[in-house]
Design a protein around this motif. Structure first.
Motif, short mmCIF file in Angstrom:
data_model
loop_
_atom_site.label_atom_id
_atom_site.label_comp_id
_atom_site.label_asym_id
_atom_site.label_seq_id
_atom_site.Cartn_x
_atom_site.Cartn_y
_atom_site.Cartn_z
N TRP A 1 2.27 1.90 -10.01
CA TRP A 1 2.25 1.15 -11.26
C TRP A 1 3.61 0.54 -11.59
CZ3 TRP A 1 -0.79 5.90 -11.99
CH2 TRP A 1 -2.17 5.63 -12.00
N SER A 2 4.59 0.81 -10.74
CA SER A 2 5.93 0.31 -11.01
C SER A 2 6.23 -0.85 -10.05
CB SER A 2 6.94 1.43 -10.79
OG SER A 2 7.15 1.60 -9.40
N PRO A 3 7.33 -1.54 -10.28
CA PRO A 3 7.69 -2.63 -9.35
C PRO A 3 8.08 -2.11 -7.97
CG PRO A 3 9.04 -2.66 -11.35
CD PRO A 3 8.24 -1.44 -11.41
N PHE A 4 8.31 -0.79 -7.85
CA PHE A 4 8.76 -0.24 -6.57
C PHE A 4 7.61 0.32 -5.74
CE2 PHE A 4 12.02 0.42 -9.83
CZ PHE A 4 13.01 -0.41 -9.32
N ALA A 5 6.41 -0.18 -5.97
CA ALA A 5 5.22 0.36 -5.31
C ALA A 5 5.42 0.42 -3.80
CB ALA A 5 4.00 -0.49 -5.64
N LEU A 6 5.02 1.55 -3.21
CA LEU A 6 5.08 1.67 -1.76
C LEU A 6 3.98 0.83 -1.15
CD1 LEU A 6 5.52 5.54 -1.49
CD2 LEU A 6 7.28 3.79 -1.34
N SER A 7 4.25 0.28 0.02
CA SER A 7 3.21 -0.53 0.65
C SER A 7 2.97 -0.03 2.07
CB SER A 7 3.62 -2.00 0.65
OG SER A 7 5.00 -2.09 0.98
N PRO A 8 2.17 1.03 2.21
CA PRO A 8 1.99 1.64 3.52
C PRO A 8 1.31 0.71 4.53
CG PRO A 8 0.50 2.62 1.91
CD PRO A 8 1.44 1.75 1.15
N ASP A 9 0.60 -0.31 4.04
CA ASP A 9 -0.14 -1.16 4.97
C ASP A 9 0.55 -2.50 5.22
OD1 ASP A 9 -1.95 0.86 5.04
OD2 ASP A 9 -3.28 -0.04 3.54
N SER B 1 6.29 5.57 3.83
CA SER B 1 5.15 5.26 2.95
C SER B 1 3.85 5.71 3.59
CB SER B 1 5.05 3.76 2.68
OG SER B 1 6.29 3.26 2.28
N ARG B 2 3.75 5.49 4.91
CA ARG B 2 2.50 5.85 5.59
C ARG B 2 2.34 7.37 5.68
NH1 ARG B 2 -0.39 2.04 7.45
NH2 ARG B 2 -1.46 3.12 9.13
N ILE B 3 3.46 8.08 5.83
CA ILE B 3 3.36 9.54 5.85
C ILE B 3 2.86 10.06 4.51
CG2 ILE B 3 4.77 11.64 5.83
CD1 ILE B 3 6.20 10.62 8.25
N GLY C 1 -11.86 9.86 12.88
CA GLY C 1 -11.72 10.08 11.44
C GLY C 1 -11.37 8.82 10.69
N ILE C 2 -10.22 8.90 10.02
CA ILE C 2 -9.74 7.77 9.23
C ILE C 2 -9.51 6.57 10.14
CG2 ILE C 2 -7.97 7.10 7.57
CD1 ILE C 2 -9.39 9.63 6.77
N GLN C 3 -9.95 5.41 9.69
CA GLN C 3 -9.82 4.20 10.50
C GLN C 3 -8.67 3.32 10.04
OE1 GLN C 3 -12.00 3.51 13.35
NE2 GLN C 3 -11.93 5.70 12.91
N ALA C 4 -8.12 2.58 10.97
CA ALA C 4 -7.05 1.62 10.65
C ALA C 4 -7.60 0.60 9.65
CB ALA C 4 -6.60 0.92 11.93
N PRO C 5 -6.79 0.08 8.77
CA PRO C 5 -5.34 0.29 8.66
C PRO C 5 -4.96 1.49 7.82
CG PRO C 5 -6.03 -1.32 7.06
CD PRO C 5 -7.27 -0.91 7.79
N GLN C 6 -5.94 2.23 7.27
CA GLN C 6 -5.57 3.35 6.41
C GLN C 6 -4.75 4.37 7.21
OE1 GLN C 6 -8.80 5.51 4.61
NE2 GLN C 6 -7.44 6.44 3.11
N ALA C 7 -3.71 4.91 6.55
CA ALA C 7 -2.82 5.84 7.24
C ALA C 7 -3.43 7.23 7.31
CB ALA C 7 -1.48 5.89 6.52
#
Lengths: 303, 273
Positions: free
Chosen positions: B31-39, B67-69, B218-224
């Motif tokens: 919600w902040s301007p510093f949002a992580l962008s794992p993708d 971010s992805r971790i 399991g989890i599919q790309a691009p989700q980490a």
């Protein structure tokens, strides 16, 4: 003993039923999933007839059992090769890997467990306990690459992957063996600690036996019983561990066959691999129980 | 011997707390301007090592590994907690019914658990995930289908012995119904072993989720996900060892902390395993 033998009949039946039902869990039409959208309708109905998917489900299960009884595991959808031949080709590699891993695990786990128990709560024990804890938090797909990085890529002592060279087995076997040795260390330590408090150990000490004989002749013999069970049970789960380890190291065993078949949606092969691994596991567990009964007179007389 | 419950003095508590807080914090940053962008793909940074811009470096598509971790930790914890809640409820129900009523119900239910136990390790979960197809929901379903057995066995064994306790028999003779006895008189006595079992199972589920994702089930790309990140990391191990090391150490720290927490809980609650 006979009861134990008869007891596995319903289990084996259940395993057969569950693996049979696997293909029916495929969402939608398994034939379409296996052949892809481009397949002709003739190919589809041929496969449907081969898999017997057009018949009532209990008839299918009966036919499945009948074919298995004749050693017929069906055909690979992609190579048309009989699945039984593929299994026969891959299984020896997996068994070789599993047995070597077990040997490594025993060679590391037992001495560490004994030392930890004899020096309980001192630094050798703490070191052994912590390293076994750390190892049990390392799944094969993390420990394997780590060993690969150090011994194959940096030091260059061992082949990275594949199975062309005799030394290729070392890294996958170490991966599986280290993981199992962690469990063995913990079990040996706990079991031996318990035995060291028993009356017969005190008696042996009281009658002036040297400590070495007390440990080797009395305590270890009794303390090893539960460890035998663990070793037996773990041999089975080593087989499950090979699925990942073989994939990491490109070892052409049954575990890698399973993963490859899943990627190609070759369900008859998947089904057969799961079935065979489970059946070996059941068999090994049975043998473990019977061995345990042989070793421990108390169990023999009670049953 | 009853020791104190694990708390602030024990390191597993801090490690586990770190991961939970980090996941929540990463979410708050959204919600902040510093949002992580794992993708977010950044081709200029492919496989670059750690720097001040990316503390753990970049992956094979230039994405920020830290971010992805964190995104992977969230998935991991979510899956583990969901599956634990579902399977504990189902397993306790099955085990309670089997242990309390006994007879043919017990024999039938235990026969079923025996069949599930005949598949070593995560083999059955792999099989279910393989036929159900990849994806988060199917991953959770596959793990749920296979993880209830331990709770069922544990509950059944305890219910068998607790059924003959005096307070249970007193309740029975006062006319209490079976559901009431199971819920009010047996279940509370089960809570300690269940808590310990659930703790260990969370560690097991974190590994299981990563295993299935590692195999591409399991989890599919691009989700980490830690599993799929490890698979990619292994591929680039020679040129970018920071990738596989960062993910592997994260996974290991979480699993180790949960396992040690389980050991401490077991000692504190005096549960035999």
């Amino acid at each position: 003993m006979l009861r134990r033998l008869l007891g596995i009949v319903p289990v084996v039946f259940g395993v057969l039923l569950l693996t049979f039902l696997l293909v029916h869990l495929v969402p939608g039409d398994p034939v379409e999933v296996m052949l892809g959208e481009s397949a002709s309708s003739a190919d589809r109905s041929a496969l449907r007839a081969e898999l017997g998917l057009d018949r009532p489900i209990h008839v299918q299960f009966g036919a499945y059992l009948g074919r298995l009884a004749q050693g017929d595991f069906g055909h690979s959808i992609h190579t048309r090769e009989p699945v039984a031949d593929m299994l026969a080709e891959r299984l020896p590699a997996t068994i070789r890997l599993a047995l070597l891993s077990l040997a490594i695990a025993i060679a590391i786990g037992l001495p560490l467990g004994v030392v930890a128990a004899l020096r309980a709560n001192r630094w050798p024990d703490k070191l052994a306990t912590f390293s076994s804890l750390a190892l049990s938090a390392m799944p094969h797909f993390w420990l394997g690459p780590l060993l690969m990085m150090v011994f194959a890529l940096w030091l260059g002592w061992l082949p990275v992957s594949g199975m062309e060279r005799p030394a290729s087995i070392v890294l996958p076997a170490l991966t599986l063996g280290f993981g199992l040795s962690a469990i063995l260390t913990r079990m040996t330590r706990a079991s031996l600690l318990e035995v060291l408090n028993e009356d017969f150990v005190r008696t042996a000490r009281a009658k002036g036996l040297p400590e070495r004989d007390v440990i080797l002749g009395h305590a270890l013999r009794a303390g090893m019983l539960p460890v035998v069970t663990i070793v037996g049970l773990q041999l089975g789960s080593l087989l499950a561990g090979t699925v990942i380890t073989e994939t990491v190291f490109g070892w052409d065993g049954i575990g890698r066959l399973l993963v490859e078949s899943i990627e190609k949606r070759d369900y008859p092969v998947t089904q057969a691999c799961v079935l065979v691994i489970a059946l070996i596991y059941v068999l090994v567990n049975l043998l473990t129980d019977l061995t345990y009964a042989r070793l421990d007179p108390r169990v023999r007389y009670v049953s | 011997m009853s020791r104190e419950l694990p708390g602030l003095r024990h390191w597993p508590f801090w490690v586990l707390g770190f991961w939970c807080l980090a996941v929540v914090f990463a979410r708050l940053l959204d919600w902040s301007p510093f949002a992580l962008s794992p993708d977010a793909i950044a081709l200029a940074h492919i496989l670059q090592g750690p720097s001040w811009q990316a503390l753990l470096g970049h992956d094979d598509l230039g994405r920020d590994i830290l971010s992805r971790i964190l995104a992977g930790a969230e998935v991991s914890l979510k899956v583990a907690l969901t599956v634990t809640l579902v399977t504990m409820t189902a397993g306790v129900f099955v085990g309670m019914v089997a242990g309390y009523f006994g007879g043919w119900v017990d024999r039938l239910l235990m026969q079923v658990t025996d069949v599930f136990l005949a598949f070593p390790g995560i083999l059955l979960a792999i099989a279910f995930a393989a036929v159900l197809g990849p994806g988060l929901n199917n991953l959770i379903l596959a793990l749920c289908l296979t993880s209830w057995v331990g709770y069922a066995r544990l509950t059944r064994a305890q219910a068998l012995s607790l059924r003959n306790r005096q307070h249970v028999q007193a309740a029975e003779s006062l006319g209490a119904g079976a559901p009431r006895i199971m819920l009010r008189h047996i279940l509370p006595l089960l809570s300690a072993p269940l808590v310990v079992e659930a703790t260990y199972s969370i560690a097991g589920l974190v590994i299981a989720e990563a295993s299935l994702s590692f195999l591409g089930l399991g989890i599919q790309a691009p989700q980490a996900s830690w599993g799929s990140m490890l698979r990619d990391g292994v591929r680039y191990m020679l040129v970018a060892p920071h990738y596989v090391l960062a993910v592997g150490l994260s996974l290991m720290s979480l699993v180790l902390a949960v396992n040690v927490l389980g050991d401490k809980l077991r000692d504190a609650l005096d549960v035999k395993r």
